[in-house]
Write a protein that holds these residues in place. Structure first.
Motif, PDB file in Angstrom:
ATOM      1  N   VAL A  32      75.572 -15.939 -27.529  1.00 29.86           N
ATOM      2  CA  VAL A  32      76.962 -15.506 -27.409  1.00 29.86           C
ATOM      3  C   VAL A  32      77.155 -14.891 -26.031  1.00 29.86           C
ATOM      4  N   THR A  33      78.118 -15.399 -25.291  1.00 30.12           N
ATOM      5  CA  THR A  33      78.382 -14.883 -23.950  1.00 30.12           C
ATOM      6  C   THR A  33      79.865 -14.603 -23.817  1.00 30.12           C
ATOM      7  N   ALA A  34      80.174 -13.450 -23.260  1.00 27.29           N
ATOM      8  CA  ALA A  34      81.576 -13.089 -23.055  1.00 27.29           C
ATOM      9  C   ALA A  34      82.162 -13.899 -21.922  1.00 27.29           C
ATOM     10  N   GLY A  35      83.446 -14.175 -22.035  1.00 29.45           N
ATOM     11  CA  GLY A  35      84.100 -14.963 -21.003  1.00 29.45           C
ATOM     12  C   GLY A  35      84.454 -14.174 -19.764  1.00 29.45           C
ATOM     13  N   ASP A  36      84.274 -12.854 -19.785  1.00 29.74           N
ATOM     14  CA  ASP A  36      84.756 -12.045 -18.671  1.00 29.74           C
ATOM     15  C   ASP A  36      83.676 -11.171 -18.044  1.00 29.74           C
ATOM     16  N   ILE A  37      82.386 -11.543 -18.223  1.00 30.54           N
ATOM     17  CA  ILE A  37      81.342 -10.692 -17.638  1.00 30.54           C
ATOM     18  C   ILE A  37      80.598 -11.368 -16.489  1.00 30.54           C
ATOM     19  N   ALA A  38      80.909 -12.644 -16.233  1.00 30.29           N
ATOM     20  CA  ALA A  38      80.216 -13.344 -15.145  1.00 30.29           C
ATOM     21  C   ALA A  38      80.448 -12.614 -13.822  1.00 30.29           C
ATOM     22  N   GLY A  39      79.365 -12.262 -13.149  1.00 31.65           N
ATOM     23  CA  GLY A  39      79.438 -11.591 -11.868  1.00 31.65           C
ATOM     24  C   GLY A  39      79.691 -10.091 -11.954  1.00 31.65           C
TER      25      GLY A  39
END
Length: 850
Positions: A32-39
């Motif tokens: 599960v990966t959040a859509g707003d945590i990249a970078g």
């Protein structure tokens, strides 16, 4: 008696704001990966938390890392990371509908989160950095690094300064690049995650409970997210720089070296406790004797000593409870309390403690005695002609709670018994207490009138009188008169030929009688200066006792002459009995025993000495007549429910068989506070008349729960026989001291010193007087119904696999073991012969094996 229902809160289905959805609380949620945590600077930590299942995403699949985290979300995150298990209850004004109710309760019980000064918790409020530092500081063992010097440290409130220093030493919460800490700035979700991940990576954390079975273990630098259980065989344990978020239970005699923090440290046997200089303990319980506590410079909220204890060192000690003789303390505690059976004052800082300078004999002694000896006037309240058994509202005048209106239509005539009712009138004083429980009069010679309900054998028809009279303080807990002791043992009373007398004990139930029949009870009076006053009762009881000694035929026939008079009470009525004997025993027994014995049932407390005025410090007193206390398993839990018991401490008193002190304390495993149904309760229509239109609600059992078949009735009936045999024949009653329930002490937020019953693998209590139902079980026995504060117990039958494992040879094996267990409690004197015969004649559970 007030009770609050114990509830848990499920995660809300509809979520608003930034509350989380999709929370995974079991295995991790890898992938599960959040859509707003990249970078994002905290991406790695956030992903780790998501993989562990400690937090979840919102409905859009985002984590919202830069949004603030609420207090309840932070509690949830920490609980998931630490692995806290033990549930609790809350009394905050605003947590009833909290999304993470259970997590708040766990965090508060563990002691790392607290409420606000206005009795709220503010679950949805954003968490400040200063608050986060205080929470972190409560979790951490002592830090050895240097604290960071922040340029805005003067902006940190005094309440948080030490916590900010501790948290900064750990490195788990840091300042800003400009050298500030910004204590009032709210904590973001990313910062919270970073903090918790760093904590779990940098500290040794024992998730769940820790069992110590090997001797001489040394445990260092560990956060225990649960209880520490020390096996009785362990003689020595060292815990250095540890934080225990639960309790430390030392089940045997052992040497404990402890440095760190714990909510409760409890030792059952002889204990030698050494505390490190950085130790902070909420409660230290010492149950054995010859204990030594080298407290050093530790901070201790309370030491509770139930055996001789020597406390040395220079600790900060808020409260010392000396519940035994031989207690010494090298420092002056902030407060000292003396236990019920303490005869020798503790020695504090080298000097014997003086508990009170108040008079030990009432300045109103002569007036108290003369009032108690003044005989009341008895006026019979006649029944209308033709009164008979009925199950609805009845237009013929008769007493409330008459046997003629009971739900089971138990027939008095067939049992050769007669029922009458009287108005008892006289004058009574109202009292208050000095700080050592010595009474004094605040209002004298107040006119009163209360009702007396009498049942006696019809000796003219050939029924024999036993010579015994049982005066029952009618229970007011439900707002109406309840004949609890008659309800338990009515058939035994009638079989034996005893006289039963119930006395209305409170102004509220007196008013209920007027609602039931305003004409019949028009002359009842519990008022002082125009206000209802419960404090009149104590003189009423003394005057009734003296009437039965000196003029019994004012209410009984000429051919019934009482030889023995006993007084009983259940629940709140037992609290009245406890209060009455504790305060007035030396005054109403000046030249003779007014009562020949006392039976206090499921009554672990005292009650008010007057309306709105606190009662005595001591629950029980030493009496030369037999004094029986009978507790169900349910009494162990009452302190967890409601504000009536917030200061309640469950007191166990050892048995005594001396000439001037006869006492028995019984605890019955598996039993509830009251029985679920009785055939002599008033019918519902008449209850509604007396109780402002409210009848008795039907009892509802959730899920697999059933009405319990394990009640106190048989134990109570045997106790009535045993108290008489002791009083009349000098035969000491069976001891209950070897049959106490096994329990541990827990401390819940706001509720202190609560015993928690230890259970077997079937969730049945260990120890206690064991009726065959729980000694040879086919069910789990619960002292409450539906996991709430309902006072009647319940049971859940075992499934077929469990029954087969317990009784592989089937019903015959079970029944043989059941009958043997019944024989055991009969041989021990806890059950009379007729009840034993009922037990072995029972075939109720045969169908479970078929």
């Amino acid at each position: 008696m007030k009770h609050h229902t114990l509830r848990t809160r499920a995660v809300a289905a509809a979520l608003t704001g930034v509350l989380l959805t999709g929370v995974v609380t079991g295995a991790g949620a890898a992938g599960v990966t959040a859509g707003d945590i990249a970078g994002h600077w905290a991406q790695e930590s956030i992903q780790y938390v998501l993989d562990q299942g400690w937090m979840g995403l919102d409905q859009a699949g985002d984590f919202l890392p830069d949004e603030t985290i609420t207090r309840e979300e932070f509690a949830h995150l920490l609980n998931q990371a630490l692995g806290l298990e033990d549930e609790s209850i809350l009394y905050f004004s605003d947590t009833g509908d909290a999304q993470y109710y259970d997590d708040i309760a766990k965090a508060v019980r563990a002691g790392y989160m607290v409420g606000k000064s206005d009795a709220s918790f503010a679950p949805g409020e954003a968490l400040s950095r200063a608050e986060a530092a205080t929470i972190l500081a409560r979790l951490l063992p002592v830090q050895e690094g240097e604290a960071v010097s922040f340029t805005d440290f003067d902006q940190v409130g005094d309440w948080a300064k030490s916590s900010v220093l501790t948290a900064s030493q750990s490195g788990y919460i840091t300042g800003n690049p400009d050298g500030t800490f910004a204590p009032q700035r709210t904590l973001t979700r990313a910062e919270a995650v970073q903090m918790v991940v760093a904590l779990t990576s940098g500290e040794t954390i024992q998730k769940g409970h820790l069992n110590i079975t090997a001797d001489n273990q040394v445990i260092r630098d560990t956060i225990v997210a649960g209880n520490v259980y020390v096996d009785p065989a362990v003689t020595s344990l060292t815990m250095e720089n540890c934080v225990v978020l639960g309790n430390v239970y030392v089940d045997g005699s052992a040497t404990l070296n402890f440095n760190g923090r714990a909510r409760v440290v409890e030792a059952k046997g002889q204990a030698k406790v050494t505390l490190g200089s950085d130790t902070v303990i909420e409660y230290l319980y010492l149950w054995g004797s010859d204990n030594t506590v080298d407290a050093g410079t530790a901070q201790i909220h309370s030491v509770v000593a139930y055996g001789s204890t020597d406390i040395t060192g220079a600790p900060t000690l808020d409260l010392l409870r000396a519940n035994a003789d031989g207690v010494t303390c090298s420092v002056q505690p902030g407060e000292i309390t003396i236990g019920e059976m303490t005869k020798q004052m503790p020695v504090i800082a080298g000097k014997a403690y003086v508990a009170s300078t108040s008079p030990t004999v009432s300045p109103d002694k002569d007036k108290i005695i003369s009032t108690a000896k003044t005989l009341p006037t008895m006026t019979e309240l006649p029944y209308d002609e033709g009164v008979t058994y009925h199950q609805d509202v009845y237009d013929k005048s008769h007493p409330f709670s008459s046997m003629y209106c009971s739900v089971g239509s138990v027939n008095l005539e067939e049992n050769q018994y007669i029922e009458k009712e009287f108005l008892m009138s006289g004058k009574a004083n109202v009292y208050n207490l000095y700080d050592n429980d010595t009474p004094y009069i605040v209002s004298a010679d107040n006119p009163y009138a209360t009702r007396i309900l009498v049942r006696y054998p019809d000796v003219d028809s050939g029924k024999e009188f036993s010579g015994r009279v049982y005066v029952d303080i009618l229970n007011a807990s439900s707002g109406i008169d309840l004949e609890d002791v008659w309800r338990r043992s009515y058939q035994h009373f009638m079989d034996s030929g005893d006289v039963y007398i119930g006395i209305t004990s409170q102004s509220g139930t007196a008013e209920a009688l007027k609602r039931f029949d305003s004409e019949r009870y028009a002359d009842i009076n519990w008022s002082v200066d125009g206000e209802l006053e419960d404090g009149l009762f104590f003189d009423m009881l003394s005057q009734l006792g003296n009437l039965l000694r000196d003029d019994p035929h004012a209410i009984l026939p000429e051919n019934i002459n009482p030889e023995y008079i006993y007084v009983t009470g259940q629940s709140w009525s037992g609290d009245y009995l406890n209060t009455y004997s504790s305060v007035f025993y030396d005054y109403y027994n000046q030249d003779r025993s007014l009562f020949d014995g006392y039976v206090s049932i499921v009554s672990p407390a005292e009650t008010f000495i007057a309306s709105g005025v606190a009662g005595p410090r001591d629950v029980y007193t030493e009496t030369k007549e037999p004094y029986f206390v009978i507790m169900s398993q349910g009494e162990h839990y009452f302190g967890s429910y409601g504000d009536w018991y917030l200061d309640f401490e469950y007191v166990r008193i050892p048995d005594a068989s001396e000439d001037d002190y006869k006492f028995r304390f019984y605890e019955v495993a598996g039993a509830g506070h009251s029985d679920p149904v009785s055939p002599i309760l008033p019918n519902n229509a008449e209850i509604a008349l007396a109780n402002n239109g409210t009848g008795r609600d039907p009892k509802v059992y959730n899920g697999d729960e059933k009405p319990s078949d394990l009640q106190l009735d048989m134990i109570i009936t045997a106790s009535l026989e045993n108290v008489h045999n002791w009083a009349a024949n000098g035969v000491p009653a069976p001891s209950g001291e070897d049959y106490w329930l096994e329990y541990r002490t827990v401390v819940d937020p706001f509720v202190k010193d609560m015993p928690e019953t230890v259970e077997d693998e079937h969730h049945n209590a260990l120890g206690g007087i064991r009726m065959p139902q729980i000694e040879v079980p086919v069910a789990q026995y619960k002292p409450f119904r539906n996991d709430s504060s309902t006072t009647d117990g319940s049971m859940i039958y075992f499934d077929s696999d469990t029954l087969k494992a317990l009784y592989p040879q089937g019903y015959e094996q079970y029944k043989a073991a059941f009958d043997a267990a019944a024989k055991k409690v009969y041989d021990e004197g806890f059950v009379i012969e007729s009840d034993y015969e009922k037990l072995i004649a029972s075939d109720a559970n045969r169908d479970l094996f078929e």
